[in-house]
Design a protein around this motif. Structure first.
Motif, mmCIF file in Angstrom:
data_model
loop_
_atom_site.group_PDB
_atom_site.id
_atom_site.type_symbol
_atom_site.label_atom_id
_atom_site.label_comp_id
_atom_site.label_asym_id
_atom_site.label_seq_id
_atom_site.Cartn_x
_atom_site.Cartn_y
_atom_site.Cartn_z
ATOM 1 N N GLY A 133 51.674 42.111 53.771
ATOM 2 C CA GLY A 133 50.778 40.961 53.782
ATOM 3 C C GLY A 133 49.463 41.214 53.071
ATOM 4 N N SER A 134 49.302 42.363 52.448
ATOM 5 C CA SER A 134 48.065 42.636 51.722
ATOM 6 C C SER A 134 48.334 42.623 50.215
ATOM 7 N N HIS A 135 47.280 42.402 49.475
ATOM 8 C CA HIS A 135 47.311 42.390 48.012
ATOM 9 C C HIS A 135 48.146 41.253 47.434
ATOM 10 N N ASP A 136 48.091 40.099 48.094
ATOM 11 C CA ASP A 136 48.699 38.914 47.498
ATOM 12 C C ASP A 136 47.927 38.568 46.232
ATOM 13 N N LEU A 137 48.563 37.876 45.320
ATOM 14 C CA LEU A 137 47.928 37.520 44.057
ATOM 15 C C LEU A 137 46.939 36.377 44.243
ATOM 16 N N THR A 138 45.857 36.424 43.477
ATOM 17 C CA THR A 138 44.840 35.377 43.476
ATOM 18 C C THR A 138 44.779 34.773 42.084
ATOM 19 N N GLU A 139 44.744 33.451 42.025
ATOM 20 C CA GLU A 139 44.643 32.762 40.730
ATOM 21 C C GLU A 139 43.208 32.803 40.226
ATOM 22 N N HIS A 140 43.067 33.043 38.932
ATOM 23 C CA HIS A 140 41.764 32.989 38.271
ATOM 24 C C HIS A 140 41.913 32.153 37.012
ATOM 25 N N GLY A 141 41.030 31.205 36.847
ATOM 26 C CA GLY A 141 41.016 30.409 35.629
ATOM 27 C C GLY A 141 42.126 29.384 35.548
ATOM 28 N N ALA A 142 42.452 29.041 34.313
ATOM 29 C CA ALA A 142 43.420 27.982 34.038
ATOM 30 C C ALA A 142 44.838 28.538 34.008
ATOM 31 N N LEU A 143 45.601 28.195 35.021
ATOM 32 C CA LEU A 143 47.005 28.602 35.115
ATOM 33 C C LEU A 143 47.852 27.380 35.425
ATOM 34 N N GLY A 184 42.929 32.771 32.140
ATOM 35 C CA GLY A 184 43.810 32.443 33.252
ATOM 36 C C GLY A 184 44.718 33.620 33.556
ATOM 37 N N TYR A 185 44.609 34.143 34.780
ATOM 38 C CA TYR A 185 45.426 35.298 35.143
ATOM 39 C C TYR A 185 45.570 35.383 36.658
ATOM 40 N N LEU A 186 46.494 36.223 37.093
ATOM 41 C CA LEU A 186 46.711 36.506 38.511
ATOM 42 C C LEU A 186 46.215 37.922 38.786
ATOM 43 N N ASP A 187 45.537 38.090 39.920
ATOM 44 C CA ASP A 187 44.964 39.400 40.257
ATOM 45 C C ASP A 187 45.415 39.800 41.657
ATOM 46 N N SER A 188 45.871 41.032 41.808
ATOM 47 C CA SER A 188 46.294 41.532 43.120
ATOM 48 C C SER A 188 45.130 42.143 43.881
ATOM 49 N N GLY A 189 44.071 42.494 43.186
ATOM 50 C CA GLY A 189 42.950 43.158 43.834
ATOM 51 C C GLY A 189 43.261 44.605 44.209
ATOM 52 N N TRP A 190 44.430 45.088 43.816
ATOM 53 C CA TRP A 190 44.863 46.440 44.185
ATOM 54 C C TRP A 190 44.325 47.442 43.192
ATOM 55 N N SER A 191 43.756 48.512 43.711
ATOM 56 C CA SER A 191 43.270 49.593 42.868
ATOM 57 C C SER A 191 43.968 50.879 43.299
#
Length: 114
Positions: free
Chosen positions: A78-88, A103-110
């Motif tokens: 349940g962690s690191h779901d993708l977040t929408e950024h910009g125009a998708l 426009g991209y998807l980000d997991s926030g995972w490092s």
């Protein structure tokens, strides 16, 4: 003559109901998938577990889903779901399209900090 018959659901464990990881994933979907898709989700999770791949995964994204929210889910946890950024643009069963910069998807995972 000896005859042994096993069905695919028995081999994959589906004779006893869906896998707990499949149940947890589907429960996180705001728009419930239909029964056919639930079966496909469960079959993939079980196949990955049988192959020994599932426990090695930190994240798995299948963006060609029935719904935009479901497409952003991390299947493994349940962690690191993708977040929408910009125009998708999201298209059911196809996934997201964007230009990759605005426009991209980000997991926030490092991997360094995790």
């Amino acid at each position: 003559m000896l005859v042994l018959g096993l069905s695919l659901p028995e081999l994959c464990g589906r004779a006893h109901g869906p896998d707990t990881a499949s149940i947890a994933l589907i429960a996180r979907m705001t728009a419930a998938p239909d029964s056919a898709r639930r079966g496909q989700i469960d079959a993939l999770v079980r196949a990955l577990k049988i192959a020994g791949i599932w426990p090695k995964l930190a994240a798995l994204y299948l963006t060609a889903a029935h719904d935009a929210q479901a497409a952003r889910l991390n299947w493994v946890s349940g962690s690191h779901d993708l977040t929408e950024h910009g125009a998708l643009t999201f298209t059911a069963d196809r996934g997201y399209t964007g230009d990759g910069s605005t426009g991209y998807l980000d997991s926030g995972w490092s991997p360094v900090s995790t």
